[in-house]
Design an enzyme around this catalytic site. Structure first.
Site, PDB file in Angstrom:
ATOM      1  N   HIS A  26       0.818  -1.222   0.000  1.00 44.34           N
ATOM      2  CA  HIS A  26       0.000   0.000   0.000  1.00 44.34           C
ATOM      3  C   HIS A  26       0.848   1.267   0.000  1.00 44.34           C
ATOM      4  CE1 HIS A  26       0.016  -0.048   4.565  1.00 44.34           C
ATOM      5  NE2 HIS A  26      -0.012   1.253   4.384  1.00 44.34           N
TER       6      HIS A  26
ATOM      7  N   ASP B 143       1.174  -7.703   2.346  1.00 46.56           N
ATOM      8  CA  ASP B 143       1.298  -6.269   2.052  1.00 46.56           C
ATOM      9  C   ASP B 143       2.762  -5.841   1.862  1.00 46.56           C
ATOM     10  OD1 ASP B 143       0.856  -3.567   1.782  1.00 46.56           O
ATOM     11  OD2 ASP B 143      -0.511  -3.423   3.488  1.00 46.56           O
TER      12      ASP B 143
ATOM     13  N   SER C  76       3.993   2.130   8.427  1.00 46.48           N
ATOM     14  CA  SER C  76       3.780   1.164   7.358  1.00 46.48           C
ATOM     15  C   SER C  76       5.097   0.884   6.658  1.00 46.48           C
ATOM     16  CB  SER C  76       2.789   1.707   6.348  1.00 46.48           C
ATOM     17  OG  SER C  76       1.507   1.436   6.792  1.00 46.48           O
TER      18      SER C  76
HETATM   19  N1  ARG Z   1      -4.894   0.635   7.653  1.00 48.44           N
HETATM   20  C1  ARG Z   1      -3.618   0.675   7.014  1.00 48.44           C
HETATM   21  C2  ARG Z   1      -3.039   2.087   7.120  1.00 48.44           C
HETATM   22  O1  ARG Z   1      -3.517   2.858   7.878  1.00 48.44           O
HETATM   23  C3  ARG Z   1      -3.688   0.204   5.593  1.00 48.44           C
HETATM   24  C4  ARG Z   1      -4.379   1.132   4.668  1.00 48.44           C
HETATM   25  C5  ARG Z   1      -4.376   0.693   3.233  1.00 48.44           C
HETATM   26  N2  ARG Z   1      -5.394  -0.303   2.940  1.00 48.44           N
HETATM   27  C6  ARG Z   1      -6.710  -0.043   2.679  1.00 48.44           C
HETATM   28  N3  ARG Z   1      -7.520  -1.051   2.522  1.00 48.44           N
HETATM   29  N4  ARG Z   1      -7.213   1.172   2.566  1.00 48.44           N
HETATM   30  O2  ARG Z   1      -2.440   2.695   6.309  1.00 48.44           O
HETATM   31  N1  GLU Z   2      -1.307   1.407   7.580  1.00 48.88           N
HETATM   32  C1  GLU Z   2      -0.659   2.429   8.350  1.00 48.88           C
HETATM   33  C2  GLU Z   2       0.315   3.261   7.539  1.00 48.88           C
HETATM   34  O1  GLU Z   2       0.188   3.430   6.388  1.00 48.88           O
HETATM   35  C3  GLU Z   2      -0.017   1.821   9.521  1.00 48.88           C
HETATM   36  C4  GLU Z   2      -1.064   1.357  10.400  1.00 48.88           C
HETATM   37  C5  GLU Z   2      -1.218   2.201  11.610  1.00 48.88           C
HETATM   38  O2  GLU Z   2      -1.782   3.310  11.547  1.00 48.88           O
HETATM   39  O3  GLU Z   2      -0.743   1.713  12.624  1.00 48.88           O
HETATM   40  O4  GLU Z   2       1.208   3.872   8.045  1.00 48.88           O
END
Ligand code: ARG
Ligand code: GLU
Length: 715
Positions: A83, A219, A645
């Site tokens: 991502h 991921d 991330s």
């Molecule tokens: N929750 C993760 C973060 O905060 C992954 C986000 C990307 N994935 C998604 N399905 N939107 O970045």
């Molecule tokens: N998916 C998040 C990011 O892009 C990390 C997840 C979180 O917020 O801990 O940084």
């Protein structure tokens, strides 16, 4: 007796270490080393950060501003999340070569794909310069003067501190402005795309599984840093060569089990762990619910269209994911803060804080901090609510209004700037809007507008609401605006923007959509913005003094760490399951079996590539499986946030065991209050990454570059 004491100390250290914390790598020695060792770490603080010889920090750059990556070969190969590479992968995708759908692998270096505007940044050195930054500040009396002086000192030290010509200095503030560190950094700008699995692996589970455990997402994506002939940063050139890093991580194929030590190095973006109870209760009761309500409505509309129309699905996929990501996070955060009684816990902390202040005889300095907070947060409440509705409805989720606001800013420019500035901004705007309109659908946005403007009319604090939006007929207003405004298409907006400033302004002010945004923005900027800023400035000053007092009155064992600020941090803990709800326990490791359980043929979130199913059926896991099973993801008590991330998860020896990419939903409140019971970070297992590169993609060229440490029994 001595032995018992030692055991007791170890026990205390271990339980405390489950309390979270994001620590500064250059200060681990004094603050954390003993605790880390008590948890099982076998390396030293010096192995993690050393300004003079190579250390783990040299393998962990920030990836393009918002994510983290790690170097995993002596030829500059880096690993980050799928991502985090998503935009790059999307940019190189066409209908014939859809790398998002099918994945991409460079089987030789010549096939690696260069990127415009992609950079990774390493930290060369960290230095505490607090004393220099605060020079001459104490003598000043007003908050504004103090801030000005600090800014002055920051810019002087940024300019004048020693560094090499290809490096940069950056000053960052910690503990709400009580500590300042200077970072010498190096940014590499030739970063090429090396590989990524198909989305059905890299984004498996998509929005349904986002923020969710048990998780089965692979991921990850691969890039390579290129440097000039002297191994220094350089813009893209065919003559550039793979970067030789100061340090690259070895990958452990030994795996993990519950209670193993883990640590995560990375660049967490923002946390607010030291907010007073008044602020937390406002987030829980007012601000999060407001933002959730708006996004709820926007998402429902978009989802309805996306399900019916494939072209819209493509246009809105990335926007939808962006809106849904924090929508879902805020819901989890609110629930978690409530369930863990975060407000009550803060109140208890505040009571004992007040007692400590009295005991230390610091009444004059710190005695009124909490009552100041209480007053400020009461005063700011309606302004904060208005600000969140304005941000979410106007700037973020109604595309016509957000675009209209850019036009509004263009008109504002004229009040202070010359015609030339206007023309430059106008040209930029026209160029920039092209990309936006490619993915814009006026029918979708009209329905979003109808929902959100109704919320604005009902929920925006009455005293600040423009008269024309009182009891608005949302359906009539939206159909009027979307059938008359020129902001609904690129061609029509270009018409609006044709000519000199006078004629542009005249056309804009005759446009129905523009008229609305102008009324909304004018009233917001007059009635809400300035007052919000004024009270917020007081809160910032109070927070700084509060933090200073907390630091002064705390013991070392209180483990006071600075809030995240996008600088390199180390967090550590143990691999651990958790109990999300009554009668439910989640184990800490998932397996490929779970992917097959979730598999829905042809589904856009839960489809599985045939090759992966074949590998599952033949159990062809090579050296990466354990006891006939292929591990996929795992969780631990590391305290992480957005920006982490792509961060490497390391074992007790500093070897790579996984890649951080998310947190569990029940624990997303850890940005405000970390509870060891339910806060967990989610990582993809390094063995799954290796398995996908090796067995799924057959990219032996990549595997051969890596230093993989296999368990003795398998050798
Ligand atoms: N929750 C993760 C973060 O905060 C992954 C986000 C990307 N994935 C998604 N399905 N939107 O970045
Ligand atoms: N998916 C998040 C990011 O892009 C990390 C997840 C979180 O917020 O801990 O940084």
């Amino acid at each position: 007796m001595k032995y018992i004491k030692l055991l007791l100390l170890l026990f205390i250290l271990q339980t405390q270490a489950q309390q979270g914390g994001m620590w500064i790598p250059s200060l681990l020695k004094g603050m954390n080393e003993a605790e880390m060792k008590s948890l099982g770490m076998k390396i030293s603080a010096k192995d993690i950060y050393d300004a003079n010889t190579s250390s783990l920090k040299d393998a962990v750059p920030q990836f393009n501003g918002g994510c983290t990556a790690e170097v995993i070969s002596t030829k500059g190969l880096i690993l980050t999340n799928h991502h985090c590479g998503f935009d790059v992968i999307q940019n190189h995708s066409t209908v014939e070569h859809d790398y998002l759908r099918d994945g991409f692998w460079a089987y030789k270096m010549e096939d690696e794909i260069p990127n415009k505007d992609l950079e990774v940044t390493f930290i060369v050195k960290i230095e505490d310069i607090t004393i220099k930054i605060l020079e001459g500040v104490a003598a000043l009396t007003s908050e504004t003067e103090k801030q000005k002086k600090i800014q002055e000192n920051i810019s002087n030290l940024t300019k004048n501190s020693p560094k090499e010509s290809w490096q940069e200095n950056r000053v960052r503030n910690f503990y709400d402005g009580n500590q300042f560190l200077l970072f010498v950094i190096e940014s590499f700008k030739d970063v090429r795309f090396v590989g990524a699995p198909p989305s059905s692996i890299g984004k498996f589970g998509s929005d349904t599984d986002n923020w969710v455990w048990p998780r089965h997402t692979g991921d990850f994506s691969l890039f390579r840093i290129y440097a000039d002939k002297n191994n220094r940063p350089a813009a893209y050139s065919v003559d550039n060569v793979p970067y030789i890093p100061k340090k690259s991580l070895a990958i452990s194929a030994d795996g993990i089990k519950e209670n193993d030590f883990t640590m995560v190095l990375g660049y967490p973006g923002r946390t607010q762990e030291y907010l007073p109870s008044f602020a937390v209760s406002q987030i829980v009761e007012d601000l999060n619910p407001a933002k959730i309500e708006v996004r709820d409505a926007a998402l429902k509309v978009q989802d309805g269209f996306m399900r019916k129309d494939n072209a819209i699905k493509i246009q809105y996929a990335s926007k939808y994911a962006g809106i849904a990501n924090y929508w879902k996070k805020w819901i989890g955060e609110t629930k978690g803060l409530k369930k863990s009684n975060a407000v009550a816990i803060k109140q208890k902390f505040e009571k004992s804080f007040q007692e400590k202040v009295t005991k230390a005889g610091k009444q004059a300095e710190y005695g009124s901090l909490l009552s100041d907070f209480e007053k400020n947060y009461t005063d700011i409440k309606e302004y904060s609510i208005a600000r969140d509705y304005f941000t979410e409805i106007v700037l973020r989720n109604t595309e016509l209004l957000a675009t209209g606001y850019k036009l509004y800013q263009l008109e504002q420019l004229l009040t202070t700037k010359e015609e030339q500035a206007f023309t430059d901004r106008k040209t930029n705007l026209i160029n920039g809007l092209g990309d936006f309109y490619k993915d814009f659908n006026a029918s979708v946005d009209e329905k979003v507008f109808e929902q959100l403007i109704a919320i604005y009319s009902k929920k925006f604090p009455k005293q600040f609401l423009p008269a024309s939006l009182e009891n608005v007929n949302a359906a009539a207003l939206s159909s009027d605006i979307y059938s008359n405004s020129k902001i609904i298409s690129y061609d029509k907006v270009k018409e609006l923007l044709e000519g000199d400033s006078k004629s542009v302004i005249e056309k804009l002010n005759n446009d129905k959509g523009y008229q609305l945004i102008k009324v909304m923005a004018d009233s917001y900027l007059k009635n809400v913005g300035p007052k919000y800023d004024e009270i917020n400035l007081k809160n910032i000053a109070t927070q700084r003094t509060y933090m200073k007092a907390i630091l002064e009155l705390s013991l070392k064992s209180d483990r006071i760490f600075p809030d995240a600020n996008s600088t390199l941090r180390v967090t550590y803990g143990k691999v651990k399951g958790y109990k999300p709800n009554d009668a439910v326990y989640y184990e800490p490791i998932t397996y490929l079996d779970g992917i097959i359980e979730k598999y829905i043929p042809g589904d856009y979130e839960f489809d599985v590539p045939k090759k992966l199913i074949d590998l599952y059926n033949t159990k062809d896991y090579g050296l990466y499986g354990v006891k006939g099973k292929m591990p996929v993801c795992f969780i631990a008590t590391n305290h992480t946030t957005g920006g982490n991330s792509g961060s490497p998860a390391l074992d007790a020896n500093g070897n790579l065991i996984g890649l951080n990419f998310d947190r569990v939903w029940e624990g997303t409140m850890s940005d405000i209050y970390y509870s060891p019971e339910i806060c967990r970070n989610i990582m993809v297992d390094a063995r799954y990454v290796l398995f996908i590169i090796d067995k799924f993609a057959g990219a032996k060229n990549i595997i051969n570059e890596l230093k993989i440490i296999y368990p003795a029994i398998k050798k």
